[in-house]
Structure formats: C-alpha cells, structure tokens
Motif scaffolding. Structure first.
Motif, PDB file in Angstrom:
ATOM      1  N   ASN A 168      46.353  77.522  98.019  1.00 37.47           N
ATOM      2  CA  ASN A 168      46.705  78.921  97.737  1.00 37.47           C
ATOM      3  C   ASN A 168      45.482  79.772  98.047  1.00 37.47           C
ATOM      4  O   ASN A 168      44.790  80.244  97.149  1.00 37.47           O
ATOM      5  CB  ASN A 168      47.126  79.075  96.275  1.00 37.47           C
ATOM      6  N   PRO A 169      45.192  79.997  99.330  1.00 33.52           N
ATOM      7  CA  PRO A 169      43.912  80.614  99.724  1.00 33.52           C
ATOM      8  C   PRO A 169      43.675  81.986  99.114  1.00 33.52           C
ATOM      9  O   PRO A 169      42.537  82.325  98.781  1.00 33.52           O
ATOM     10  CB  PRO A 169      44.023  80.701 101.255  1.00 33.52           C
ATOM     11  N   ASN A 170      44.732  82.786  98.965  1.00 35.47           N
ATOM     12  CA  ASN A 170      44.573  84.150  98.450  1.00 35.47           C
ATOM     13  C   ASN A 170      44.822  84.257  96.956  1.00 35.47           C
ATOM     14  O   ASN A 170      44.851  85.362  96.413  1.00 35.47           O
ATOM     15  CB  ASN A 170      45.526  85.094  99.192  1.00 35.47           C
ATOM     16  N   ILE A 172      47.482  83.923  95.173  1.00 37.50           N
ATOM     17  CA  ILE A 172      48.662  84.727  94.850  1.00 37.50           C
ATOM     18  C   ILE A 172      49.356  84.088  93.645  1.00 37.50           C
ATOM     19  O   ILE A 172      49.763  82.926  93.706  1.00 37.50           O
ATOM     20  CB  ILE A 172      49.617  84.810  96.051  1.00 37.50           C
TER      21      ILE A 172
END
Length: 370
Positions: A168-170, A172
């Motif tokens: 979940n790189p960002n 969110i």
C-alpha cells in the motif's frame, strides 16, 4: 427425489427473507451503512485538527517553525496566543488537541548551536489522536532541526531513513478498511439471517408444519444452511466489485482462492447462526444472541486493533473466531498475492470451526425434535 424437496425448501427460505420487509432491510441497510461509515468516516488517520501556538521567540527560527506548522496539510486551523492561561484553557475545553510552546531563547540557542526544546502539550483524553498529532509535530521539529546550523554541520554524520511502504505505497486507508468489510459484512448478514431462520418458524407457527413434511432432518438442516451461504456469497461479491470499481483497490491474488475460503467461512458462520436459532424461541432472542456473538467476534478478529496488542490471556480466545482467519485471507488476496499454501493453512481452521458449529447445531436441532 431428495433434491426436489431440498430445492423447494431453499426457495421457500429465500422467499421468506426477500418478501419480508424487515428481512430486506436487514439485507440492504447494514451493508450500505457499514460501507459508507467504515470506508469514509471510521479512519485512524488524524487530519483537519486544530492546534495552538505560543511563540515567545522573536527570532528567525521561531518564525520558521511556526511557518512550517501552518503549512502542514494535517492541521486545519493554527491559532496563536501570548498567554499560557489561554493555551491551557484551550486544551481543557478541547478547543485544540495540541499546543506548541516556543521558548524566548529558541533562535538564539539554535544560532549558538546549543540544545534547545520545544514543548508540545497534548490532550491525553484523546490518546490515539494525540499520539498521532504528536508524531506529526515531532516530524516538523525534526525537519527544522536538520536545517539549523548544528544540523547542517552534522548532516554528513547522520543516517537518513528512506521509508518504503509495501503493498500500500500511498497508505490509502480504504485499501485496509474495504477488504476487512468483506469479511465483517458476510459475518453480520450470515449470522443474523441464519439466527432468524428457525426462530421465525417457531414464532409464526410453521415449524411444526415443517416437521410433519416429507423432509428429513438433514434435509431441513441443509435447507436452512444453504440460503444464508448464498446470500453471504452475494454480499461478498458485491463488496469485491465495490473494492475494485469504486475504491480502485488492486486484486493481486487469486479470486478462486478467495471464494474457496469464503465457502468454509460462511459455513462456520451459518453453523453458529443455526446453533443460536435452535436455542431461541423468538426472533428477538435470536437477534440478541446474534449480536452477543457479533460484537466480540469483530473486536477479537484484528479488524480494528492487532491481536498481538491484546492481553496474553485473551489471545487464545481469538483462535475460535473464524473472522480472524478470513480477514488475513482477504487482505492477503487483495494486497499481497498470498500463496496458495498460506490460504490453505488459514482455511483449515475455518473448516474445523464449520464442522464443530454445524455439528453442534445439528445435535441441538435433533434434541429439540425429540
């Protein structure tokens, strides 16, 4: 033929739920409400908070710190005061969640390359939010510290941390919440619909008619078992589509593995619901029994708080909670491309729970008939 009799009972159970206005509300309203509330409102992120600043420093670095605090997108409103009493009252009245005090010698100490402090006062009544806001403020102060003369001098000696978020790189929040809702909604619907099944028959006086019908005991159990599983799988499908099309959550794993484990998960839930329904004589008792199981199952599943953070004496209780295993599968299939072996290892406990709950429900059901 047994299949004809079983199909008639399944159709009868589905019609009993879908034609009942209250039943339709149970099937439609809770999923929509939970999707909206949990996906958008129930978030552990802390944003749009108000803080207060007491800046007693007239120098450059005090002004720079204030500018960085005001420029942070986390804070909705940054108010200022020259009185410590006003600052303390703002915390007491919960007007702000945090307050920052900058000492009169802050800039002078920074230019002299001496150690100096920035006091942060947090509202401990909102412990989780206060800790997160404190972390934000610490990051701002740490960023300012690296730009000071002392920080620039020691820059070559410091270790730089480069965070990288896998899966979940960002960060969110919906990517975490919506997959969890797939399991929790299936638990809610499956448990309530099944718990009302036999209790509704008793309350309406049709249970005795069912007993004198050509249906055998195991056929009645199957007829009560399959419709809630079908309804639960429909809700799981709807939430999978919402996760993909509405929230844009990636599906990195196998959808076949997810549905395969869903069958065992729904079987364990329906078995528990049938057990509650067999114990209940009215629909009100069935609803209360379902919620008696639902709330602890949600709290002990790792949905909101990690199981590792729970007391050691409570953690073994989570092993009999089917939602604990299914949530790991759902999150793993969506975000991680979880291996087949791991899905199987998590599905085996679901199968064992299903065997136990369905066996208990069948035993109690037969005991009620005698």
């Amino acid at each position: 033929m047994w299949w004809t009799r079983l199909r008639a009972l399944i159709v009868k159970e589905l019609l009993a739920v879908l034609r009942d206005p209250k039943g339709r509300i149970v099937l439609i309203a809770p999923p929509i409400i939970q999707l909206v509330v949990f996906s958008y409102a129930a978030t552990l992120e802390v944003r749009n908070v108000d803080i207060m600043v007491l800046n007693r420093d007239a120098g450059r670095w005090g002004y720079e710190l204030v500018q960085r605090i005001e420029g942070s997108p986390t804070f909705r409103k940054v108010s200022f005061t020259n009185s410590p009493d006003v600052l303390h009252e703002a915390i007491d009245r919960q007007t702000v969640i945090a307050a920052v005090q900058i000492s009169p010698t802050f800039s002078r100490d920074v230019e002299a390359k001496q150690s100096t402090d920035v006091q942060i006062i947090l509202d401990g009544r909102r412990s989780n939010a206060s800790q997160i806001v404190g972390g934000y403020l610490n990051q701002i102060v740490a960023g300012l510290s690296t730009d000071t003369p002392a920080g620039q001098k020691n820059a070559s000696k410091t270790v730089t941390v480069m965070p990288r978020n896998w899966f979940n790189p960002n960060l969110i929040y919906q990517w975490f919440m919506v997959p969890n809702l797939i399991g929790s909604i299936a638990l809610l619907i499956g448990l309530i619909v099944t718990a009302l099944s036999i209790a509704r028959e008793r309350e309406l006086g049709t249970f005795d008619q069912l007993m004198v019908s050509p249906l055998r005991t195991h056929e009645i159990l199957l007829g009560k078992l399959l419709p809630p599983m079908m309804i639960g799988l429909v809700h799981i499908t709807i939430y999978i589509l919402a996760a993909l099309l509405v929230f844009g959550i990636p599906l990195r794993g196998s959808i076949g593995l997810l549905y395969g484990s869903s069958i065992f998960f729904m079987a364990s839930i329906v078995g528990l619901g049938l057990f509650i329904s067999a114990l209940s004589t009215t629909q009100q008792q069935a609803i209360l029994g379902a919620f008696l199981v639902l709330v602890p199952a949600m709290l002990l599943s790792g949905f909101a708080t990690p199981i590792e953070n729970m007391p050691e004496w409570l953690q073994p209780v989570t092993y009999i909670n089917p939602l604990r295993y299914f949530l790991v599968i759902v999150r793993g299939v969506f975000l991680k491309d979880i291996p087949t072996g791991e899905v199987v290892s998590l599905t085996v406990p679901l199968a064992l729970i299903a065997v136990v709950t369905l066996g208990m429900a069948a035993w109690l059901f037969r005991a009620k008939l005698e």
